[in-house]
Motif scaffolding. Sequence first.
Motif, PDB file in Angstrom:
ATOM      1  N   GLN A 135      18.551 -44.061  58.047  1.00 42.24           N
ATOM      2  CA  GLN A 135      18.206 -43.016  57.089  1.00 42.24           C
ATOM      3  C   GLN A 135      19.407 -42.615  56.246  1.00 42.24           C
ATOM      4  O   GLN A 135      19.263 -42.340  55.065  1.00 42.24           O
ATOM      5  N   ASP A 136      20.581 -42.507  56.884  1.00 40.28           N
ATOM      6  CA  ASP A 136      21.779 -42.051  56.179  1.00 40.28           C
ATOM      7  C   ASP A 136      23.021 -42.573  56.888  1.00 40.28           C
ATOM      8  O   ASP A 136      23.517 -41.964  57.828  1.00 40.28           O
ATOM      9  N   ALA A 137      23.507 -43.701  56.402  1.00 38.02           N
ATOM     10  CA  ALA A 137      24.685 -44.333  57.019  1.00 38.02           C
ATOM     11  C   ALA A 137      25.971 -43.586  56.714  1.00 38.02           C
ATOM     12  O   ALA A 137      27.021 -43.909  57.266  1.00 38.02           O
ATOM     13  N   THR A 138      25.915 -42.570  55.863  1.00 30.68           N
ATOM     14  CA  THR A 138      27.121 -41.827  55.488  1.00 30.68           C
ATOM     15  C   THR A 138      27.269 -40.515  56.258  1.00 30.68           C
ATOM     16  O   THR A 138      28.132 -39.714  55.936  1.00 30.68           O
ATOM     17  N   ASN A 139      26.460 -40.304  57.278  1.00 30.92           N
ATOM     18  CA  ASN A 139      26.554 -39.091  58.082  1.00 30.92           C
ATOM     19  C   ASN A 139      27.689 -39.262  59.089  1.00 30.92           C
ATOM     20  O   ASN A 139      27.593 -40.053  60.028  1.00 30.92           O
ATOM     21  N   ALA A 140      28.773 -38.542  58.882  1.00 35.47           N
ATOM     22  CA  ALA A 140      29.967 -38.680  59.718  1.00 35.47           C
ATOM     23  C   ALA A 140      29.687 -38.325  61.177  1.00 35.47           C
ATOM     24  O   ALA A 140      30.180 -38.991  62.095  1.00 35.47           O
ATOM     25  N   GLU A 141      28.897 -37.306  61.402  1.00 36.95           N
ATOM     26  CA  GLU A 141      28.602 -36.875  62.770  1.00 36.95           C
ATOM     27  C   GLU A 141      27.832 -37.956  63.534  1.00 36.95           C
ATOM     28  O   GLU A 141      28.130 -38.234  64.696  1.00 36.95           O
ATOM     29  N   VAL A 142      26.881 -38.576  62.870  1.00 36.93           N
ATOM     30  CA  VAL A 142      26.120 -39.646  63.517  1.00 36.93           C
ATOM     31  C   VAL A 142      27.023 -40.848  63.768  1.00 36.93           C
ATOM     32  O   VAL A 142      26.971 -41.468  64.835  1.00 36.93           O
ATOM     33  N   ASN A 143      27.873 -41.183  62.805  1.00 32.61           N
ATOM     34  CA  ASN A 143      28.820 -42.285  62.995  1.00 32.61           C
ATOM     35  C   ASN A 143      29.728 -42.006  64.187  1.00 32.61           C
ATOM     36  O   ASN A 143      30.016 -42.906  64.983  1.00 32.61           O
ATOM     37  N   ASN A 144      30.194 -40.778  64.325  1.00 34.47           N
ATOM     38  CA  ASN A 144      31.011 -40.398  65.476  1.00 34.47           C
ATOM     39  C   ASN A 144      30.230 -40.608  66.769  1.00 34.47           C
ATOM     40  O   ASN A 144      30.740 -41.205  67.721  1.00 34.47           O
ATOM     41  N   ASP A 145      29.000 -40.137  66.801  1.00 34.35           N
ATOM     42  CA  ASP A 145      28.211 -40.238  68.020  1.00 34.35           C
ATOM     43  C   ASP A 145      27.931 -41.692  68.392  1.00 34.35           C
ATOM     44  O   ASP A 145      27.949 -42.050  69.569  1.00 34.35           O
ATOM     45  N   VAL A 146      27.689 -42.546  67.392  1.00 33.94           N
ATOM     46  CA  VAL A 146      27.507 -43.975  67.670  1.00 33.94           C
ATOM     47  C   VAL A 146      28.794 -44.538  68.286  1.00 33.94           C
ATOM     48  O   VAL A 146      28.746 -45.289  69.264  1.00 33.94           O
ATOM     49  N   GLY A 147      29.937 -44.146  67.745  1.00 30.47           N
ATOM     50  CA  GLY A 147      31.212 -44.592  68.297  1.00 30.47           C
ATOM     51  C   GLY A 147      31.401 -44.159  69.741  1.00 30.47           C
ATOM     52  O   GLY A 147      31.867 -44.930  70.576  1.00 30.47           O
ATOM     53  N   VAL A 148      31.016 -42.938  70.045  1.00 27.28           N
ATOM     54  CA  VAL A 148      31.145 -42.432  71.419  1.00 27.28           C
ATOM     55  C   VAL A 148      30.229 -43.209  72.362  1.00 27.28           C
ATOM     56  O   VAL A 148      30.627 -43.563  73.478  1.00 27.28           O
ATOM     57  N   VAL A 149      29.011 -43.506  71.917  1.00 26.46           N
ATOM     58  CA  VAL A 149      28.097 -44.284  72.757  1.00 26.46           C
ATOM     59  C   VAL A 149      28.658 -45.686  72.982  1.00 26.46           C
ATOM     60  O   VAL A 149      28.656 -46.192  74.110  1.00 26.46           O
ATOM     61  N   PHE A 150      29.157 -46.318  71.918  1.00 29.01           N
ATOM     62  CA  PHE A 150      29.774 -47.639  72.076  1.00 29.01           C
ATOM     63  C   PHE A 150      30.913 -47.572  73.091  1.00 29.01           C
ATOM     64  O   PHE A 150      31.058 -48.453  73.940  1.00 29.01           O
ATOM     65  N   TYR A 151      31.715 -46.528  73.012  1.00 26.03           N
ATOM     66  CA  TYR A 151      32.831 -46.348  73.947  1.00 26.03           C
ATOM     67  C   TYR A 151      32.321 -46.278  75.383  1.00 26.03           C
ATOM     68  O   TYR A 151      32.831 -46.952  76.273  1.00 26.03           O
ATOM     69  N   ARG A 152      31.302 -45.466  75.589  1.00 24.47           N
ATOM     70  CA  ARG A 152      30.740 -45.321  76.941  1.00 24.47           C
ATOM     71  C   ARG A 152      30.113 -46.613  77.443  1.00 24.47           C
ATOM     72  O   ARG A 152      30.064 -46.858  78.637  1.00 24.47           O
ATOM     73  N   LEU A 153      29.633 -47.446  76.525  1.00 31.28           N
ATOM     74  CA  LEU A 153      29.057 -48.735  76.897  1.00 31.28           C
ATOM     75  C   LEU A 153      30.137 -49.802  77.122  1.00 31.28           C
ATOM     76  O   LEU A 153      29.830 -50.932  77.484  1.00 31.28           O
ATOM     77  N   GLY A 154      31.398 -49.428  76.865  1.00 28.11           N
ATOM     78  CA  GLY A 154      32.495 -50.366  77.051  1.00 28.11           C
ATOM     79  C   GLY A 154      32.728 -51.281  75.862  1.00 28.11           C
ATOM     80  O   GLY A 154      33.483 -52.240  75.958  1.00 28.11           O
ATOM     81  N   LEU A 155      32.104 -50.981  74.746  1.00 29.60           N
ATOM     82  CA  LEU A 155      32.259 -51.779  73.524  1.00 29.60           C
ATOM     83  C   LEU A 155      33.367 -51.150  72.684  1.00 29.60           C
ATOM     84  O   LEU A 155      33.122 -50.512  71.656  1.00 29.60           O
ATOM     85  N   LEU A 156      34.602 -51.321  73.147  1.00 34.03           N
ATOM     86  CA  LEU A 156      35.733 -50.581  72.592  1.00 34.03           C
ATOM     87  C   LEU A 156      36.015 -50.915  71.127  1.00 34.03           C
ATOM     88  O   LEU A 156      36.280 -50.003  70.330  1.00 34.03           O
ATOM     89  N   GLU A 157      35.986 -52.179  70.759  1.00 34.04           N
ATOM     90  CA  GLU A 157      36.274 -52.532  69.361  1.00 34.04           C
ATOM     91  C   GLU A 157      35.204 -51.981  68.419  1.00 34.04           C
ATOM     92  O   GLU A 157      35.520 -51.475  67.348  1.00 34.04           O
ATOM     93  N   ARG A 158      33.947 -52.072  68.837  1.00 30.27           N
ATOM     94  CA  ARG A 158      32.865 -51.511  68.013  1.00 30.27           C
ATOM     95  C   ARG A 158      32.999 -49.995  67.930  1.00 30.27           C
ATOM     96  O   ARG A 158      32.759 -49.400  66.872  1.00 30.27           O
TER      97      ARG A 158
END
Length: 144
Positions: free
Chosen positions: A88-111
Motif C-alpha cells: 500500500q505504501d512502501a514509503t512508510n518509515a515505521e512499517v519499514n522499521n517493523d519489517v527490519g525488526v521482524v527480519f532481525y528476529r527471523l535471523g535474516l540480518l542482511e535483509r
Amino acid sequence: MNTAMQTPSTQAGAVPAAAVPDVEAVLARAASYMDVGLIPAAAEIYEAILKVEGFEDLPAARHGLARCSFARGELHESLGHLQMLMQQDATNAEVNNDVGVVFYRLGLLERAKEQLERAVMLDPNDMTTRRNLVEVSYACDDLE
C-alpha cells in the motif's frame, strides 16, 4: 457480525461501515489494550475492523494486527501483514522499521539491515529506527 443481506463485498463476513462506531476511538482502544499487554483483545478488535466494509485495507488496523502477531511471536504472520502494508505504501518509515525488526528476529540480518537503512532514509529523525539499525549492524559485525 453477519449482515442479513450479503453482497459480494460482504460475503466474507464484512460489516457495513455504518454499523461501526467511531473507528479512531476503536483503534485507540485496541492500542491501549496493546499498551497493557492485552494482545488477544487488541487483535480481536483489529481483526473486527478489517472485516468492516470499506475498512478492509485500513493501514492502522493492519499495522496493529502485525504488532499483535509480533507480540505473540508469530513472526511470519506479522511479516505477512507488514508486507501487505508495504504494498500500500512502501514509503512508510515505521512499517519499514517493523519489517527490519521482524527480519532481525527471523535471523535474516542482511535483509534486516537493508530494511532499517531504508527506514532511516525515509525518516532520518526517528531515533528508534536508528537504534535498531545500530543493533543490527553490530550483530552483522558491520559497525564502522
